[in-house]
Design an enzyme around this catalytic site. Structure first.
Site, short mmCIF file in Angstrom:
data_model
loop_
_atom_site.label_atom_id
_atom_site.label_comp_id
_atom_site.label_asym_id
_atom_site.label_seq_id
_atom_site.Cartn_x
_atom_site.Cartn_y
_atom_site.Cartn_z
N ILE A 252 0.84 -1.21 0.00
CA ILE A 252 0.00 0.00 0.00
C ILE A 252 0.87 1.24 0.00
CG2 ILE A 252 -1.83 1.25 1.18
CD1 ILE A 252 -2.28 -1.22 2.90
N SER A 253 1.96 1.18 0.75
CA SER A 253 2.75 2.40 0.88
C SER A 253 4.21 2.05 1.21
CB SER A 253 2.14 3.25 2.00
OG SER A 253 3.12 3.87 2.77
N GLY A 255 7.23 4.10 2.73
CA GLY A 255 7.69 5.37 3.29
C GLY A 255 9.15 5.27 3.66
N LYS A 256 9.63 6.30 4.33
CA LYS A 256 11.03 6.29 4.72
C LYS A 256 11.28 5.29 5.83
CE LYS A 256 11.97 10.66 5.46
NZ LYS A 256 12.84 11.79 5.84
N GLU A 257 10.30 5.17 6.71
CA GLU A 257 10.53 4.35 7.89
C GLU A 257 9.78 3.03 7.88
OE1 GLU A 257 9.18 7.58 9.72
OE2 GLU A 257 11.11 8.58 9.72
N SER A 258 8.82 2.92 6.98
CA SER A 258 8.05 1.68 6.99
C SER A 258 7.50 1.35 5.61
CB SER A 258 6.89 1.80 7.98
OG SER A 258 5.92 2.66 7.44
N VAL A 260 4.04 -0.63 4.08
CA VAL A 260 2.76 -1.17 4.54
C VAL A 260 2.15 -2.04 3.43
CG1 VAL A 260 0.46 -0.60 5.43
CG2 VAL A 260 2.39 0.88 5.97
N LYS A 285 2.38 -3.54 8.77
CA LYS A 285 3.35 -2.45 8.75
C LYS A 285 4.71 -3.01 9.11
CE LYS A 285 4.12 2.23 10.45
NZ LYS A 285 3.53 3.40 11.08
N ASP A 401 3.19 13.34 15.35
CA ASP A 401 3.39 13.46 13.89
C ASP A 401 2.01 13.62 13.26
OD1 ASP A 401 4.59 13.52 11.44
OD2 ASP A 401 4.81 11.36 11.23
P1 ADP Z 1 4.72 5.86 7.82
O1 ADP Z 1 5.46 5.91 9.11
O2 ADP Z 1 5.51 5.21 6.73
O3 ADP Z 1 4.11 7.17 7.43
P2 ADP Z 1 1.97 5.01 8.25
O4 ADP Z 1 1.53 4.25 9.45
O5 ADP Z 1 1.58 6.44 8.17
O6 ADP Z 1 3.55 4.83 8.08
O7 ADP Z 1 1.44 4.23 6.97
C1 ADP Z 1 1.73 4.66 5.66
C2 ADP Z 1 0.49 4.61 4.81
O8 ADP Z 1 -0.03 3.29 4.78
C3 ADP Z 1 -0.64 5.46 5.36
O9 ADP Z 1 -0.58 6.75 4.87
C4 ADP Z 1 -1.87 4.76 4.89
O10 ADP Z 1 -2.20 5.16 3.57
C5 ADP Z 1 -1.44 3.31 4.83
N1 ADP Z 1 -1.86 2.60 6.05
C6 ADP Z 1 -1.16 2.43 7.18
N2 ADP Z 1 -1.85 1.73 8.09
C7 ADP Z 1 -3.04 1.44 7.50
C8 ADP Z 1 -4.22 0.72 7.91
N3 ADP Z 1 -4.31 0.15 9.11
N4 ADP Z 1 -5.24 0.64 7.04
C9 ADP Z 1 -5.17 1.21 5.82
N5 ADP Z 1 -4.10 1.89 5.39
C10 ADP Z 1 -3.05 2.01 6.20
MG MG Z 2 2.55 8.25 8.04
#
Ligand code: ADP
Ligand code: MG
EC number: 2.7.11.1
Length: 446
Positions: A252-253, A255-258, A260, A285, A401
């Site tokens: 789904i995503s 990022g720099k730190e994770s 998903v 995650k 954050d």
């Molecule tokens: P990061 O620290 O990388 O920003 P996030 O927890 O914000 O991590 O997750 C990154 C993206 O993944 C979020 O912006 C969201 O779009 C998606 N995401 C994270 N957790 C969920 C979840 N439980 N359900 C749906 N989307 C999620």
């Molecule tokens: Mg985030």
């Protein structure tokens, strides 16, 4: 901080909402600073500098060409697991053939190779996360357990532990197994299955069910994605292999730190042999283990008194696991306060499995992306203020954050996510983080 608490949403005695202001103010560079694209580019640059010989692939991850074949060890382990499962299935068939209809049966259990999830991934540097599943801040209060399982009154009390009652119940419960599972005509007879036999059968029935489902669904191999390292991939693969997750559909995503991922939930047996309900859709995650970024974030955890003692003794890999752990505890607190947020399903090292906010593999949009009309925008704003207050007063937490990137809009509600860095207000920088959160929320970003 008083003015932050109240006057943010009151102006001239009237309620005021900066989010519904017409979108013609001057553009703010914060969007650039927080741009995930920019973050990704920086990340790629950094990784390229550290591992120049390894090309880092960016999505789409599920195409055949991108599959990482560089890790022979991991592939071998995966194949071994697959082989073990096949072997066990064969063993079960042999066992069945051998025992036939005989009333006395011989178990081949001890020859099995695969045992339920959680048994096989000990590693020398494992943080014993099981010990930390409870929030270190609040010791869990003992909950009085109601007395259950008694039948009858007075002297002739029969408990659920009675061998005959229990054996008959177990036989009856075989009806719950999947229809294709052959239970023979045992249900019609007065058979008494001991707990041991019943549990072995139950385990077998579940794994057969999952196996046959997987034969038709090859998607679980889609976890072979370059977004995570081989060890992580193996852990994720194990989650699928154990049946806890049905299939991991994709990323789904990043990022720099994770990173998903989205997954469909399966079922999980815990120590008490009860099956835990796994949400139909899950988000996985994965906290990145190769990152220097976390160094910059030390202050969030180093000064958090809940983790203080442990911090100094840990190596960077273990510290990253503490991020995952912190997110888990923070989400649990938020759940208890009724704040809309993901429900924690499982924490395994640096991997946190939680419920998915969204539907049919489509994650709920971030507040940054969603198109809301003026009314909805006001509604979202007031909900956010309420959530911030709840977080502060009921969870004793500051998000640290909070921005339109970490709030999702789902089912007419604002959902809070990404709380690994959240701290208690007594944290040395707690109020500074709170101020920044309030500023992010109240500032008009167009
Ligand atoms: P990061 O620290 O990388 O920003 P996030 O927890 O914000 O991590 O997750 C990154 C993206 O993944 C979020 O912006 C969201 O779009 C998606 N995401 C994270 N957790 C969920 C979840 N439980 N359900 C749906 N989307 C999620
Ligand atoms: Mg985030």
């Amino acid at each position: 901080m008083g003015y932050l608490g109240v006057e943010l949403w009151k102006r001239d005695g009237k309620s005021w909402c900066p989010w519904a202001i017409p979108q013609n103010t001057i553009s703010c560079s914060l969007a650039d600073v927080m741009s995930e694209q920019l973050a990704k580019e920086l990340q790629l640059e950094e990784e390229a500098a550290i591992f120049p010989e390894v090309a880092v692939a960016e999505g789409p991850f599920i195409t055949g060409e991108n599959i990482d074949t560089s890790s022979d060890l991991m592939l071998a382990q995966m194949l071994q697991m697959e082989y073990d499962r096949e072997y066990d299935a064969q063993l079960r068939r042999e066992e069945k053939k051998f025992n036939g209809d005989s009333k006395v049966s011989i178990s081949f259990e001890n020859y099995r190779k695969v045992h339920p999830y959680e048994d096989s991934d000990s590693s020398e540097d494992e943080v014993d996360w099981q010990d930390t599943r409870d929030d270190p801040y609040r010791p869990a209060k003992p909950v009085p357990t109601p007395k259950k399982g008694f039948i009858g009154k007075g002297k002739d009390i029969t408990t659920k532990h009675d061998e005959v009652v229990c054996g008959r119940k177990n036989t009856a419960r075989m009806e719950n197994f999947a229809p294709e599972f052959q239970v023979g005509d045992g249900i019609g007879m007065d058979l008494k299955l001991s707990n041991h036999v019943f549990n072995a059968l139950k385990q077998h029935a579940y794994s057969e069910e999952r196996r046959s489902a997987r034969l038709h669904e090859k998607k679980e191999h889609s976890t072979a994605e370059k977004a995570v390292d081989p060890k992580t991939r193996l852990l994720m693969y194990k989650m699928v292999n154990s049946g806890m997750l049905e299939t991991i559909t994709g990323c789904i995503s990043t990022g720099k730190e994770s990173v998903v991922f989205h997954a469909y939930g399966g079922s999980m047996e815990d120590e008490k042999e009860d099956s835990k309900v796994i949400p139909t859709e899950c988000a996985i995650k994965v906290f990145k283990t190769t990152l220097n970024e976390f160094k910059n974030r030390d202050k969030y955890i180093k000064d958090d008194f809940r983790f203080k003692d442990r911090f100094s003794k840990l190596n960077p890999r273990k510290i990253i696991r503490m991020w995952a752990e912190k997110e888990m505890h923070n989400l649990a607190r938020m759940q208890r306060a009724g704040i809309p947020c993901p429900t924690v399903v499982l924490l395994k090292k640096h991997i946190l499995v939680m419920s998915f906010i969204g539907h049919d593999q489509v994650p709920a949009p971030k507040l940054k992306e969603v198109k809301l009309n003026s009314e909805e925008m006001k509604e979202a704003y007031y909900q956010t203020l309420h959530l911030m207050r709840q977080l502060y007063h009921e969870c004793t937490l500051v998000h640290a954050d909070l921005s339109e990137y970490n709030m999702l809009w789902h089912a007419g509600k604002v959902w809070l996510i990404d709380v690994s860095q959240s701290v208690e207000p007594t944290h040395p920088h707690g109020l500074e983080f709170l101020f920044r959160d309030c500023r992010n929320v109240s500032q008009v970003d167009v």
